[in-house]
Design an enzyme around this catalytic site. Structure first.
Site, mmCIF file in Angstrom:
data_model
loop_
_atom_site.group_PDB
_atom_site.id
_atom_site.type_symbol
_atom_site.label_atom_id
_atom_site.label_comp_id
_atom_site.label_asym_id
_atom_site.label_seq_id
_atom_site.Cartn_x
_atom_site.Cartn_y
_atom_site.Cartn_z
ATOM 1 N N ASP A 17 0.909 -0.974 0.051
ATOM 2 C CA ASP A 17 0.504 -0.143 -0.186
ATOM 3 C C ASP A 17 0.591 1.325 0.185
ATOM 4 O OD1 ASP A 17 -1.716 1.980 0.231
ATOM 5 O OD2 ASP A 17 -2.805 0.518 1.839
ATOM 6 N N LYS A 21 -1.585 10.272 0.553
ATOM 7 C CA LYS A 21 -1.193 11.400 1.243
ATOM 8 C C LYS A 21 -0.735 11.174 1.970
ATOM 9 C CE LYS A 21 -6.202 10.980 1.060
ATOM 10 N NZ LYS A 21 -7.393 10.973 1.948
ATOM 11 N N ASP A 53 4.854 0.049 -8.454
ATOM 12 C CA ASP A 53 4.431 0.945 -9.367
ATOM 13 C C ASP A 53 3.909 2.592 -8.909
ATOM 14 O OD1 ASP A 53 1.600 0.148 -7.967
ATOM 15 O OD2 ASP A 53 0.938 0.813 -9.767
ATOM 16 N N THR A 91 -0.298 -9.908 -9.046
ATOM 17 C CA THR A 91 -0.973 -9.968 -8.687
ATOM 18 C C THR A 91 -1.985 -8.667 -9.383
ATOM 19 O OG1 THR A 91 -0.334 -7.697 -8.052
ATOM 20 C CG2 THR A 91 0.342 -9.590 -6.698
ATOM 21 N N ARG A 92 -3.234 -8.672 -8.699
ATOM 22 C CA ARG A 92 -4.380 -8.060 -9.321
ATOM 23 C C ARG A 92 -4.466 -6.657 -9.460
ATOM 24 N NH1 ARG A 92 -9.151 -7.303 -4.471
ATOM 25 N NH2 ARG A 92 -7.652 -6.727 -2.979
ATOM 26 N N TYR A 93 -2.869 -6.624 -8.028
ATOM 27 C CA TYR A 93 -2.906 -4.359 -8.693
ATOM 28 C C TYR A 93 -1.257 -4.833 -9.146
ATOM 29 C CZ TYR A 93 -4.849 -4.563 -3.590
ATOM 30 O OH TYR A 93 -5.710 -4.464 -2.442
ATOM 31 N N GLU A 94 -1.098 -5.581 -10.069
ATOM 32 C CA GLU A 94 0.007 -5.303 -11.040
ATOM 33 C C GLU A 94 -0.404 -4.738 -12.642
ATOM 34 O OE1 GLU A 94 3.875 -7.807 -13.025
ATOM 35 O OE2 GLU A 94 2.935 -8.607 -11.079
#
Length: 131
Positions: A17, A21, A53, A91-94
């Site tokens: 993660d 912010k 990323d 991964t789904r984030y990739e």
């Protein structure tokens, strides 16, 4: 503290993660404390793989890793930080990053032999060197 010293050969941290912010950046996973702990539990010449990323997080990760001393960056050519290895789970984030046109930075790091001077002193004595 529950993982024995030098017990892990490979650790993968895939798209942690980024906490984008400013007030939340202190929550980022990759920091000196984590790397100090990983340096303790990883075997000498073990492999730490990290991918992100998020551009500012990539720079922060690289800075923290290179200033830590427990790991060395194993990259020899651009493909080393642009392409993932076959044993790297997608991964789904990739997938999401790739669909958005973002490029992941893939760091492959080698764990450095991290024992203190007392071990070096002992090895020198065993080798018959005068210190």
């Amino acid at each position: 503290n529950h993982i024995p010293d030098e017990s892990l050969y490979k650790v993968m941290i895939l798209f942690p993660d980024p906490w984008p912010k400013s007030r939340h950046k202190k929550r980022r996973l990759i920091n000196q404390s984590l790397l100090r702990d990983l340096g303790r539990v990883m075997r000498p010449n073990g492999i730490l793989r990290i991918a992100s990323d998020i551009t500012d997080y990539q720079f922060e990760i690289l800075n923290v890793v290179l200033s830590n001393g427990s790991f060395r960056w194993a990259a020899r050519q651009p493909s080393d930080w642009r392409q993932r290895s076959p044993d790297w789970p997608e991964t789904r984030y990739e997938l999401k990053a790739r669909a958005a046109g973002d490029h992941a930075l893939i760091l492959v790091l080698g764990a450095v032999f991290s024992h203190g001077p007392e071990l070096l002193y002992t090895l020198a004595k065993l080798a018959g060197l005068r210190i």
